[in-house]
Design an enzyme around this catalytic site. Structure first.
Site, PDB file in Angstrom:
ATOM      1  N   LYS A  65       0.844  -1.203   0.000  1.00 53.46           N
ATOM      2  CA  LYS A  65       0.000   0.000   0.000  1.00 53.46           C
ATOM      3  C   LYS A  65       0.876   1.248   0.000  1.00 53.46           C
ATOM      4  O   LYS A  65       0.649   2.197  -0.755  1.00 53.46           O
ATOM      5  CB  LYS A  65      -0.934  -0.006   1.219  1.00 53.46           C
ATOM      6  N   GLN A 109      -4.459  -1.395   9.430  1.00 51.42           N
ATOM      7  CA  GLN A 109      -4.396  -2.752   8.861  1.00 51.42           C
ATOM      8  C   GLN A 109      -5.004  -3.755   9.838  1.00 51.42           C
ATOM      9  O   GLN A 109      -4.633  -3.797  11.013  1.00 51.42           O
ATOM     10  CB  GLN A 109      -2.927  -3.110   8.542  1.00 51.42           C
ATOM     11  N   ASP A 132     -11.127   2.927   3.731  1.00 45.62           N
ATOM     12  CA  ASP A 132     -11.467   1.504   3.642  1.00 45.62           C
ATOM     13  C   ASP A 132     -12.991   1.307   3.536  1.00 45.62           C
ATOM     14  O   ASP A 132     -13.452   0.225   3.185  1.00 45.62           O
ATOM     15  CB  ASP A 132     -10.996   0.767   4.911  1.00 45.62           C
TER      16      ASP A 132
END
Ligand code: NDP
Length: 307
Positions: A65, A109, A132
């Protein structure tokens, strides 16, 4: 489009690969152009990626990422926090990032260590920075069909791959295998919004093979290696495999038994190179969207007569 003729022995069925790498390259090129405009406007898009602990799989995802952010000229803010960090310290860090105008997207994460409540962490991220799309406000906006939220990256990536290859969604009988909050449920909403008739299967579903035989679009997100067999599929079905599993003998495999399914399906995603590359592409896409919205809000606020 990489098209692979795999129809041997199956009459007229010719399978084509749904190429996630190529689709992701197109999305990333669009993101790079938007990121450059933001840079030129003096507001580079910024993504904060928080990792708690050193889980090896998470480390790989986080590294990728951050790498893609740098490639596309987004600013990447890295926070590698110890596995035993107190929950309150993590929440405090998120609150700091919520207040930082140079950070437009915040990603924590998952999974988190057990002593940290994931729900609380997700709920603490400001919805307008939740790239997200996991915050209840964004989940609610998706469910209501409002465009002002963020859509979770993996299911958004699935829709993008289908669109990129010109595979229609409207009118299809779709079966999604899996009902998680990050893949299955938002996938169902997105396909419904695109006028598919949607069924969501899960671990208590009776006779999954029979259900799948009624589907002309299958999205596999069960987290079970090669669960879905070729004989369970309708000839010509479109098959999207979200699963990723590292096996000792066969390398990376999905939730679909690819070698059995490919000769039956009309379109199928490979693993790797299918849905995987799309998740990061949609993440940076959401980040430039967040930055663009922030820039518009700043410009509106500084325009005389508007607040
Ligand atoms: P979860 O484990 O959170 O959810 C799995 C879902 O599948 C659950 O709803 C479960 O049912 C259902 N399920 C499990 N076994 C069966 C079965 N035998 N038959 C029918 N349904 C079943 O997984 P995620 O949604 O987070 O992820 C799914 C897969 O996608 C994983 O392999 C993951 O690694 C992968 N993934 C890939 C990404 C990518 O970028 N390509 C991104 C995110 C995930 P129940 O609810 O009843 O338990």
């Amino acid at each position: 489009v990489i098209a692979a003729a795999r129809g041997q022995g199956k009459g007229s069925v010719v399978t084509s690969l749904l190429d996630g790498k190529a689709t992701a390259a197109v999305v990333k090129a669009q993101v790079a152009a938007q990121a450059l405009s933001l840079l030129q406007a003096g507001q580079p898009a910024g993504l904060a990626v928080i990792q708690v602990g050193t889980d090896p799989a998470s480390t790989v995802y986080v590294r990728n990422k951050r790498r893609v952010c740098e490639e596309l000229q987004l600013r990447s803010f890295a926070f590698d926090l110890p596995a035993d960090i107190e929950e309150s310290a993590l929440l405090h860090k998120i609150e700091e990032l919520n207040a930082d105008p140079s950070v437009h997207g915040i990603l924590v994460q998952l999974p988190l260590p057990r002593h940290i409540r994931t729900e609380l962490v997700v709920d603490t991220i400001a919805p307008h920075k939740d790239v997200d799309g996991f915050h209840p406000v964004n989940a609610g906006k998706l469910a209501l069909g409002r465009a002002s939220g963020f859509v979770p990256c993996t299911p958004a990536g699935v829709v993008r791959i289908l669109d990129h290859h010109g595979v229609s969604i409207s009118g299809r009988r779709a079966v999604i295998v899996g009902r998680s909050n990050i893949v299955g449920k938002p996938m169902a909403t997105l396909l419904l919004q695109r006028d598919a008739t949607v069924t969501v299967a899960h671990s208590k579903t009776r006779d999954l093979p029979e259900l799948l035989r009624s589907a002309d679009l299958v999205v596999a997100a069960a987290g079970s290696p090669e669960l879905i067999r070729g004989a369970w599929l309708q000839p010509d079905a479109v098959v999207v495999d979200v699963g990723i599993h590292r096996t000792a003998d066969r390398g990376l495999v999905g939730d679909v038994a690819f070698s059995e399914a490919a000769p039956v399906a009309s379109w199928i995603t490979p693993v790797p190179g299918g849905v995987g590359p799309m998740t990061i592409a949609m993440l940076v896409n959401n980040t430039v969207l967040a930055a663009t919205r922030a820039l518009s809000a700043t410009q509106r606020a500084s325009t005389p007569g508007e607040a």
